[in-house]
Design an enzyme around this catalytic site. Structure first.
Site, mmCIF file in Angstrom:
data_model
loop_
_atom_site.group_PDB
_atom_site.id
_atom_site.type_symbol
_atom_site.label_atom_id
_atom_site.label_comp_id
_atom_site.label_asym_id
_atom_site.label_seq_id
_atom_site.Cartn_x
_atom_site.Cartn_y
_atom_site.Cartn_z
ATOM 1 C CG PHE A 55 0.258 4.700 3.763
ATOM 2 C CD1 PHE A 55 -0.913 4.919 4.478
ATOM 3 C CD2 PHE A 55 0.727 3.404 3.640
ATOM 4 C CE1 PHE A 55 -1.604 3.859 5.055
ATOM 5 C CE2 PHE A 55 0.052 2.341 4.220
ATOM 6 C CZ PHE A 55 -1.118 2.563 4.925
ATOM 7 C CB THR B 274 -0.935 0.034 1.214
ATOM 8 O OG1 THR B 274 -1.860 -1.059 1.129
ATOM 9 C CG2 THR B 274 -1.733 1.333 1.258
#
Length: 289
Positions: free
Chosen positions: A184, A182
């Site tokens: 960020f 992921t």
């Protein structure tokens, strides 16, 4: 489950995230900013509000996952604020199947997690033939599973959540792919100004093209002719706007002070109604690693 004491936070040393203690975003904050305190809030809007109001010095927002695609609608949220993207962080996501003590794989009938967590583990969950339930976030699912103390219920969450809420790890590596990352972004009230001579720099902006034939194609021509590497381009139609008023979310490698980037942006602006720079920030080393 005993209640956990609420820590006293120093706003100047706090980084906010969406979720509760033990969420993947909490883990990302701890790893990206190990000397800061983390503060969970209910929504992405609340992350922005915490930073804008001074309750937190930084905020961390997930924007995409390598397996499940876009996460947060950063296009809607960031332009409404005076905040800036000041960094990015690549978080390897490790999902675990967590359950109360005494539970086994065979006893589990219901599994709870955030939609992204369920999506990233869908093949393993299908093999288990369980009923899945969506939750606001992974760590809250773990906290509630711990409170219910029901051997038929489990949560998909991080190893940190399992430790914090006293759950047993029934299965590690629940994600369908080990290449599960992921991305960020880190937001702050003041812009960053990294030196492109020290490390690789990214620029993210939002723009709307003029109503001209092939305006999008032509707006990107300057990046090609000047050798500027585009890393991300997404179209986005703001709520309540006509379909021909799309905005474009663009991330490229380079600093606006570099001559090649200056040339590319000059050509871009010729075909645009509005260009908003959302951030100039250092690239995570894992992006090009």
């Amino acid at each position: 489950m005993s209640s956990r004491p609420t820590p006293i936070l120093d706003p100047e040393n706090t980084i906010a995230f969406m979720g509760v203690e033990g969420a993947n975003a909490d883990l990302a904050c701890r790893q990206a900013s190990p000397y800061m305190q983390t503060m969970g809030v209910p929504s992405f809007e609340d992350v922005f509000a915490a930073v804008a109001s001074g309750k937190a010095a930084l905020g961390m927002i997930p924007i995409e996952n390598s397996q499940a695609g876009r996460v947060a609608e950063i296009h809607q949220l960031l332009p409404k604020t005076n905040l800036h993207i000041v960094g990015e962080y690549f978080q390897h996501i490790e999902h675990c199947l967590l359950a109360p003590k005494g539970a086994t794989i065979a006893t589990i009938k219901d599994v709870y997690s955030h939609p992204q967590g369920l999506l990233q583990c869908r093949e393993h969950l299908r093999e288990m033939k369980v009923t899945i339930h969506t939750y606001s976030n992974t760590a809250q699912a773990a906290a509630d599973v711990a409170q219910w103390n029901d051997k038929t219920k489990a949560a998909i969450a991080s190893p940190l959540a399992g430790q914090l809420y006293g759950l047993t790890v029934l299965r590690e590596h629940m994600q369908d792919s080990d290449d599960n990352v992921t991305v960020f972004i880190i937001i702050a009230p003041q812009p960053a100004d990294p030196d492109p001579n020290v490390g690789r720099v990214l620029t993210t902006l939002l723009y709307t093209v003029r109503n001209l034939p092939a305006a999008l194609y032509k707006s990107l021509g300057g990046f090609a002719t000047n050798g500027v590497n585009i890393l991300k381009l997404e179209s986005y139609i703001p709520p309540g706007h006509a379909r021909d008023s799309a905005q474009f979310f663009l991330t490229f490698e380079g600093h606006p002070r570099q001559q090649s980037v200056m040339n590319a942006l000059e050509e871009l602006e010729f075909y645009c109604e509005k260009v908003t720079v959302l951030g100039v920030y250092p690239a995570d080393k894992k992006r090009f690693g």
